[in-house]
Write an enzyme that holds these catalytic residues in place. Sequence first.
Site, PDB file in Angstrom:
ATOM      1  N   LYS A 113       0.823  -1.208   0.000  1.00  0.00           N
ATOM      2  CA  LYS A 113       0.000   0.000   0.000  1.00  0.00           C
ATOM      3  C   LYS A 113       0.862   1.266   0.000  1.00  0.00           C
ATOM      4  CE  LYS A 113      -4.197  -2.223   1.078  1.00  0.00           C
ATOM      5  NZ  LYS A 113      -3.680  -3.602   1.287  1.00  0.00           N
TER       6      LYS A 113
HETATM    7  C1  LIG Z   1      -4.368  -4.657   0.773  1.00  0.00           C
HETATM    8  C2  LIG Z   1      -3.557  -5.874   0.614  1.00  0.00           C
HETATM    9  C3  LIG Z   1      -3.917  -6.871  -0.309  1.00  0.00           C
HETATM   10  C4  LIG Z   1      -5.166  -6.776  -1.145  1.00  0.00           C
HETATM   11  O1  LIG Z   1      -5.085  -5.771  -2.132  1.00  0.00           O
HETATM   12  P1  LIG Z   1      -6.420  -5.232  -2.811  1.00  0.00           P
HETATM   13  O2  LIG Z   1      -5.980  -4.096  -3.647  1.00  0.00           O
HETATM   14  O3  LIG Z   1      -7.317  -4.813  -1.685  1.00  0.00           O
HETATM   15  O4  LIG Z   1      -6.999  -6.351  -3.583  1.00  0.00           O
HETATM   16  C5  LIG Z   1      -3.085  -7.967  -0.428  1.00  0.00           C
HETATM   17  N1  LIG Z   1      -1.990  -8.112   0.345  1.00  0.00           N
HETATM   18  C6  LIG Z   1      -1.625  -7.181   1.243  1.00  0.00           C
HETATM   19  C7  LIG Z   1      -0.408  -7.410   2.074  1.00  0.00           C
HETATM   20  C8  LIG Z   1      -2.387  -6.034   1.402  1.00  0.00           C
HETATM   21  O5  LIG Z   1      -2.018  -5.117   2.296  1.00  0.00           O
END
Ligand SMILES: *Cc1c(COP(=O)(O)O)cnc(C)c1O
Length: 498
Positions: A113
């Site tokens: 993120k």
């Molecule tokens: C948020 C997240 C996901 C999922 O991603 P999306 O964009 O919500 O599908 C997968 N792995 C990790 C470690 C995340 O923080």
Amino acid sequence: MSNIFYQSTRESSKKVLSSEAIVRGICEDGGLFVPDILPKLDKKLDELKSMNYRELAFYVMSKFFTDFKEEELKDCINKAYDDKFDTSVIAPLVKKGDASFLELFHGPTIAFKDMALSILPHLLKTAARNLNINKEIVILTATSGDTGKAALEGFTNVDGVKIIVFFPQDGVSEIQKMQMVTQKGENTFVVGVKGNFDDCQTGVKNIFSDKEYNKKLDDNNIVFSSANSINIGRLVPQIVYYFYSYIQMCNSNEINVGDSINFVVPTGNFGNILAAYYAKKMGLPINKLICASNENNVLYDFINTGVYDKRRELKLTISPSMDILVSSNLERLLVSLNDGNREQIKNMMDSLTSKGIYEITDEMKKGLISFYGGYSTEQETHDTIKNVFEQENYLLDTHTAVAYSVYEKYKDATNDVTKTVVVSTASPFKFTRSVMTSIDAKYDEFTDFELVEKMAELSKVRIPAAIKDINKREIKHGRICEVDEMKSVVADIINVSI
Ligand SMILES: *Cc1c(COP(=O)(O)O)cnc(C)c1O
């Protein structure tokens, strides 16, 4: 260059430019902003091969944020992708066995993120300036663990902005929780909710769509915005690393320019994989987008049947950032699948709200051919971590392990030998207990924090600065609330009564 406009997924009468879409986050009608057309790649892939991450980021994002001046966008990019990342490559590609892992966890919070949330605050500030908004911006965010911390890091001490993060009190890892509740910055607020992630997300959506309250904020010179993956200012920066990993595959001679590759994406809210889909639509040669779920396998069912059915218990798994029953960004895919028939999408979303289920048309199902849906059980995820470590001496985090587990199933089911990138979304150091006990049950007796040290010894990887000595940091946020108190908590923090 002509402008790209953004419209709601649920009605198409209003068009706004990217600045407005970024500041508003979500549409008034509850829909999500989508670009009216997806810009096409107008350089040859060969020409992209020499670009570094920032240059490529500018190339891709400038196609979407057409009302940003060149200097403004470059400034945002330079502020985001700097030495906050522990490698100048930003998103390295690591080959292990028959897959290449795109490591998106080299940012300040060691999860993917950061890729979007390190730039969103700068995009938002620039967008607000472009719109002559002189209000205080309040970011409201629901998090399943990783978004919250990444948003807090991104927005800390950004002038004129407050950020409020809600997280499920018992739905995140110890380390994730510590990362959030120790957050510094006068403008940051962190609240544990006695509910699950969907409760948090619904609570935030309700606050956003409360017209009366928003009017009151307006009178007080405050405006809400969102840092959730529904914000177009998060989605677009995620497209960049799909291009970037493709280039790296070319530059390391894994593939020839023009060859198609697969991506395996561990999926929750459908933001990351939607960015991959947009990259494909823009012209990046992608064969299959492999959508990997954990036991909350709503998307697996959807891709295989065209029926989205959230009427099931949410399971708490060892990949908590994917413990989601309503994948918000899927709504954006639907627009691409039905040629923008807004009314049809509105009906489907109404059905999801009232009945918990909807089905797409046969015509739309044909569009799902770009995807392969799979899921990994808890046991399979544990086994994958252990097997990959034994064979490759490479530790996967639990989310990435879900992806790799699904990739193995995909290969068995299809015999496809297309070169494949597994999107690696978190450092194993973020989920030490689940990862270490997958390797050996004996690790269960240690605390999460002791396990950080054990993991460093075992993997011979240095402890990332983001979590080093985290258990010794001062706790700054202790607030906990019920689901139905979220609104009043916000009112209290920003000092505007309900
Ligand atoms: C948020 C997240 C996901 C999922 O991603 P999306 O964009 O919500 O599908 C997968 N792995 C990790 C470690 C995340 O923080």
